[in-house]
Scaffold this motif. Sequence first.
Motif, mmCIF file in Angstrom:
data_model
loop_
_atom_site.group_PDB
_atom_site.id
_atom_site.type_symbol
_atom_site.label_atom_id
_atom_site.label_comp_id
_atom_site.label_asym_id
_atom_site.label_seq_id
_atom_site.Cartn_x
_atom_site.Cartn_y
_atom_site.Cartn_z
ATOM 1 N N GLY A 122 -23.842 21.127 -10.101
ATOM 2 C CA GLY A 122 -23.064 22.244 -10.700
ATOM 3 C C GLY A 122 -22.626 23.389 -9.469
ATOM 4 N N VAL A 123 -21.506 24.146 -9.960
ATOM 5 C CA VAL A 123 -21.213 25.133 -8.938
ATOM 6 C C VAL A 123 -21.158 26.484 -9.452
ATOM 7 C CG1 VAL A 123 -19.727 23.629 -7.549
ATOM 8 C CG2 VAL A 123 -18.687 24.558 -9.811
ATOM 9 N N THR A 124 -22.035 27.304 -8.701
ATOM 10 C CA THR A 124 -22.941 28.517 -9.446
ATOM 11 C C THR A 124 -22.173 29.748 -8.726
ATOM 12 O OG1 THR A 124 -24.641 28.022 -8.269
ATOM 13 C CG2 THR A 124 -24.633 27.423 -10.511
ATOM 14 N N GLU A 125 -21.372 29.488 -7.988
ATOM 15 C CA GLU A 125 -21.006 30.621 -7.077
ATOM 16 C C GLU A 125 -20.537 32.159 -7.826
ATOM 17 O OE1 GLU A 125 -20.413 27.598 -4.046
ATOM 18 O OE2 GLU A 125 -20.460 27.643 -6.180
ATOM 19 N N LEU A 126 -19.913 31.936 -8.669
ATOM 20 C CA LEU A 126 -19.535 33.190 -9.474
ATOM 21 C C LEU A 126 -20.482 33.861 -10.088
ATOM 22 C CD1 LEU A 126 -15.829 32.207 -11.172
ATOM 23 C CD2 LEU A 126 -16.455 33.438 -9.214
ATOM 24 N N LEU A 127 -21.681 33.212 -10.484
ATOM 25 C CA LEU A 127 -22.723 33.755 -11.031
ATOM 26 C C LEU A 127 -23.416 34.528 -9.947
ATOM 27 C CD1 LEU A 127 -24.657 30.829 -12.955
ATOM 28 C CD2 LEU A 127 -22.860 32.400 -13.785
ATOM 29 N N VAL A 128 -23.493 34.261 -8.839
ATOM 30 C CA VAL A 128 -23.948 34.990 -7.725
ATOM 31 C C VAL A 128 -22.997 36.067 -7.441
ATOM 32 C CG1 VAL A 128 -24.702 35.078 -5.303
ATOM 33 C CG2 VAL A 128 -24.892 32.998 -6.601
ATOM 34 N N GLY A 129 -21.471 36.202 -7.822
ATOM 35 C CA GLY A 129 -20.665 37.208 -7.311
ATOM 36 C C GLY A 129 -19.759 37.259 -6.374
ATOM 37 N N VAL A 130 -19.508 35.742 -5.956
ATOM 38 C CA VAL A 130 -18.614 35.714 -4.756
ATOM 39 C C VAL A 130 -17.759 34.437 -5.116
ATOM 40 C CG1 VAL A 130 -20.315 36.202 -2.996
ATOM 41 C CG2 VAL A 130 -20.232 33.976 -3.792
ATOM 42 N N LEU A 225 -14.115 39.685 0.031
ATOM 43 C CA LEU A 225 -14.800 39.623 -1.075
ATOM 44 C C LEU A 225 -16.348 39.306 -0.814
ATOM 45 C CD1 LEU A 225 -12.363 37.729 -3.364
ATOM 46 C CD2 LEU A 225 -12.917 40.438 -3.630
ATOM 47 N N TRP A 226 -16.576 38.533 0.209
ATOM 48 C CA TRP A 226 -17.909 38.051 0.333
ATOM 49 C C TRP A 226 -18.628 39.357 1.042
ATOM 50 C CZ3 TRP A 226 -21.118 33.412 0.853
ATOM 51 C CH2 TRP A 226 -20.555 32.323 -0.096
ATOM 52 N N ARG A 227 -18.003 40.142 1.918
ATOM 53 C CA ARG A 227 -18.327 41.132 2.793
ATOM 54 C C ARG A 227 -18.476 42.598 2.101
ATOM 55 N NH1 ARG A 227 -17.662 41.490 8.585
ATOM 56 N NH2 ARG A 227 -17.110 43.664 8.303
#
Length: 244
Positions: A122-130, A225-227
């Motif tokens: 699964g892809v969970t990037e948005l849960l981390v905030g990026v 956005l990541w920074r």
Amino acid sequence: MPITLESHHDVAVLRIDHGRANTLDTDSCRELVFRLEEVADARAVVLTGTGRIFCAGVDLKRIRDGGAAYVSEFLPLLSDALLAVFGCPRPVVAALNGPAIAGGAVLAAACDHRVLGPGTIGVTELLVGVPFPLAALEILRCAYGTAPLPSLTYSGSTYGGADALARGLVDELADNAFERALAVATRLGELPPEPFAHTKAQIRQPFHERIAEYRHSDDPEVERLWRSPAALAAVKSYVDGMLG
């Protein structure tokens, strides 16, 4: 070495061996690109993980510790590593020996065939905030189509077993993912290499073209956005809370 190389007759086996969770960082991304260049003469490739994890995605601890400067170094290397798998002219089969999460799920999607053993994907990037780099999102689009992307990415859910198979996230299930992936890679490696490479390039051409056209404008926004202080704080909170 974060990516080890084994040879099984004409099939090259690349094994992610990088920390407890086989994560992606600057070192493992560079090494993956190098290893794929090194196995250019193999008939096929199996990509798998060491131990009980395929790849848990980006090494968030290094993001936390390295901050914005590390993000700027890492993100282009991540896209390059994903595209090296995606653009490999040889058949690439993913042996998902355990969880394939976030960037690990994208890495699996970049392959031509995915065999899932015990574990989830699964892809969970948005849960981390990026957000996703463009290359990652286009690889997911190629593997799964546009229609499933909102539910797949917005929810951040992970799926295992029959559920992952029913959703098309993997091509088959196996008790021994590596042995089955090796058999599939051997079969695909028996196809004529040049016609296979051309057919693969034809299938993936629209996605390569979209990445080439928009990456130069999208990557800086993803990096911004990541920074951002909010994203770095979210990563720190996630790492401190979930990973310890």
